[in-house]
Design a protein around this motif. Structure first.
Motif, short mmCIF file in Angstrom:
data_model
loop_
_atom_site.label_atom_id
_atom_site.label_comp_id
_atom_site.label_asym_id
_atom_site.label_seq_id
_atom_site.Cartn_x
_atom_site.Cartn_y
_atom_site.Cartn_z
N ASP A 1 0.83 -1.21 0.00
CA ASP A 1 0.00 0.00 0.00
C ASP A 1 0.86 1.25 0.00
OD1 ASP A 1 -2.20 -1.66 0.13
OD2 ASP A 1 -2.55 -1.33 2.27
N PHE A 2 1.95 1.21 0.75
CA PHE A 2 2.87 2.34 0.79
C PHE A 2 3.47 2.59 -0.59
CE2 PHE A 2 7.26 3.83 1.04
CZ PHE A 2 7.07 5.07 1.65
N PHE A 3 3.96 1.53 -1.25
CA PHE A 3 4.56 1.69 -2.56
C PHE A 3 3.54 2.12 -3.61
CE2 PHE A 3 8.19 -1.05 -1.10
CZ PHE A 3 9.16 -0.09 -1.29
N ASP A 4 2.29 1.70 -3.46
CA ASP A 4 1.25 2.12 -4.41
C ASP A 4 1.04 3.63 -4.37
OD1 ASP A 4 0.88 -0.47 -5.25
OD2 ASP A 4 -0.95 -0.79 -4.06
N LYS A 5 1.27 4.25 -3.21
CA LYS A 5 1.04 5.69 -3.06
C LYS A 5 2.30 6.52 -3.26
CE LYS A 5 -2.73 4.97 -0.04
NZ LYS A 5 -3.86 5.02 0.27
N ASN A 6 3.44 5.89 -3.42
CA ASN A 6 4.71 6.58 -3.59
C ASN A 6 5.44 6.03 -4.81
OD1 ASN A 6 5.08 8.23 -0.92
ND2 ASN A 6 4.26 6.24 -0.33
N ILE A 7 6.23 6.85 -5.47
CA ILE A 7 6.92 6.45 -6.69
C ILE A 7 8.36 6.06 -6.36
CG2 ILE A 7 7.69 7.22 -8.96
CD1 ILE A 7 5.33 9.21 -8.86
N PHE A 8 8.71 4.83 -6.72
CA PHE A 8 10.07 4.33 -6.54
C PHE A 8 10.45 3.52 -7.76
CE2 PHE A 8 8.58 4.90 -2.21
CZ PHE A 8 9.66 5.52 -1.61
N GLU A 9 11.74 3.27 -7.92
CA GLU A 9 12.20 2.42 -9.01
C GLU A 9 11.58 1.03 -8.85
OE1 GLU A 9 16.43 2.27 -9.28
OE2 GLU A 9 16.61 4.43 -8.97
N VAL A 10 11.24 0.41 -9.95
CA VAL A 10 10.57 -0.89 -9.93
C VAL A 10 11.42 -1.93 -9.20
CG1 VAL A 10 9.67 -2.75 -11.35
CG2 VAL A 10 9.24 -0.38 -11.99
N ASP A 11 12.71 -2.01 -9.50
CA ASP A 11 13.57 -3.00 -8.86
C ASP A 11 13.60 -2.81 -7.35
OD1 ASP A 11 14.14 -4.05 -11.32
OD2 ASP A 11 16.06 -3.01 -11.52
N PHE A 12 13.69 -1.60 -6.92
CA PHE A 12 13.72 -1.27 -5.50
C PHE A 12 12.43 -1.73 -4.81
CE2 PHE A 12 15.29 1.16 -1.99
CZ PHE A 12 14.15 1.65 -1.35
N LYS A 13 11.32 -1.44 -5.42
CA LYS A 13 10.01 -1.81 -4.89
C LYS A 13 9.89 -3.33 -4.73
CE LYS A 13 5.15 -1.55 -6.22
NZ LYS A 13 4.19 -0.98 -7.16
N HIS A 14 10.23 -4.07 -5.76
CA HIS A 14 10.09 -5.52 -5.71
C HIS A 14 11.02 -6.15 -4.68
CE1 HIS A 14 7.14 -5.65 -8.81
NE2 HIS A 14 7.93 -5.03 -9.67
N GLU A 15 12.22 -5.62 -4.54
CA GLU A 15 13.17 -6.12 -3.56
C GLU A 15 12.59 -6.01 -2.14
OE1 GLU A 15 17.31 -4.81 -1.41
OE2 GLU A 15 16.92 -4.05 -3.42
N TYR A 16 12.02 -4.86 -1.82
CA TYR A 16 11.50 -4.67 -0.46
C TYR A 16 10.21 -5.42 -0.22
CZ TYR A 16 15.11 -1.70 1.28
OH TYR A 16 16.32 -1.26 1.74
N ILE A 17 9.36 -5.51 -1.22
CA ILE A 17 8.12 -6.28 -1.06
C ILE A 17 8.43 -7.76 -0.86
CG2 ILE A 17 6.06 -7.09 -2.28
CD1 ILE A 17 5.73 -4.25 -3.37
N ALA A 18 9.49 -8.25 -1.49
CA ALA A 18 9.89 -9.65 -1.33
C ALA A 18 10.44 -9.92 0.07
CB ALA A 18 10.93 -10.02 -2.39
N ARG A 19 11.08 -8.93 0.66
CA ARG A 19 11.73 -9.12 1.97
C ARG A 19 10.86 -8.75 3.16
NH1 ARG A 19 16.85 -5.78 1.98
NH2 ARG A 19 17.07 -6.70 4.03
N PHE A 20 9.99 -7.77 3.01
CA PHE A 20 9.24 -7.24 4.15
C PHE A 20 7.75 -7.12 3.81
CE2 PHE A 20 13.54 -5.41 4.32
CZ PHE A 20 13.95 -5.93 5.54
N SER A 21 6.93 -7.22 4.84
CA SER A 21 5.49 -7.14 4.61
C SER A 21 4.88 -5.80 5.03
CB SER A 21 4.77 -8.26 5.38
OG SER A 21 4.99 -8.10 6.78
N HIS A 22 5.54 -5.09 5.96
CA HIS A 22 4.95 -3.87 6.52
C HIS A 22 5.98 -2.75 6.63
CE1 HIS A 22 1.97 -6.83 7.74
NE2 HIS A 22 1.14 -5.82 7.95
#
Length: 130
Positions: free
Chosen positions: A48-69
């Motif tokens: 939900d946080f990443f949906d509302k903020n703009i980040f590089e795609v690779d960065f986003k996927h790395e953190y979503i894979a490692r953390f949930s909140h």
């Protein structure tokens, strides 16, 4: 226990006094689902946080894979016993911006910061907003 009595736009008032919120600084901690359950954390889903903020795609996927909140941190630049008294960085809960104080102000246990990078990672601490 230092009970919160009032929450304004620029302050939080507790039994111990006023904590003046620093709106120029941000902080974030990303955490695993294991930590959310272990410490009963109040945190947002990282997706939900990443949906509302703009980040590089690779960065986003790395953190979503490692953390949930993600925990969005409040910071305080000062404390005073009354609304009209002079503010200081020394509070009954530690010095402003210290690990102890920020953990108290944001209602998470200090132990969370020592869980290891696979479970919790400080993403920003008292960082100036752009």
């Amino acid at each position: 226990m230092d009970e919160e009595l009032e929450h304004g736009n620029h302050f939080k008032r507790y039994k111990s006094g006023y904590y003046w919120l620093d709106k120029r600084r941000i902080g974030r901690i990303v955490v695993s689902q294991k930590m959310v359950h272990k410490y009963n954390l109040s945190a947002r889903f990282i997706g939900d946080f990443f949906d509302k903020n703009i980040f590089e795609v690779d960065f986003k996927h790395e953190y979503i894979a490692r953390f949930s909140h993600i925990i969005q941190l409040n910071h305080s630049y000062g404390y005073s016993q009354s609304k009209g008294s002079r503010a200081t960085t020394q509070t009954p809960h530690g010095k402003c911006f210290s690990k102890e104080f920020v953990a108290w102000l944001n209602n998470f246990p200090l132990d969370l910061l020592y869980e290891g990078h696979e479970n919790a990672e400080v993403w920003a601490w008292c960082q100036e907003k752009n």
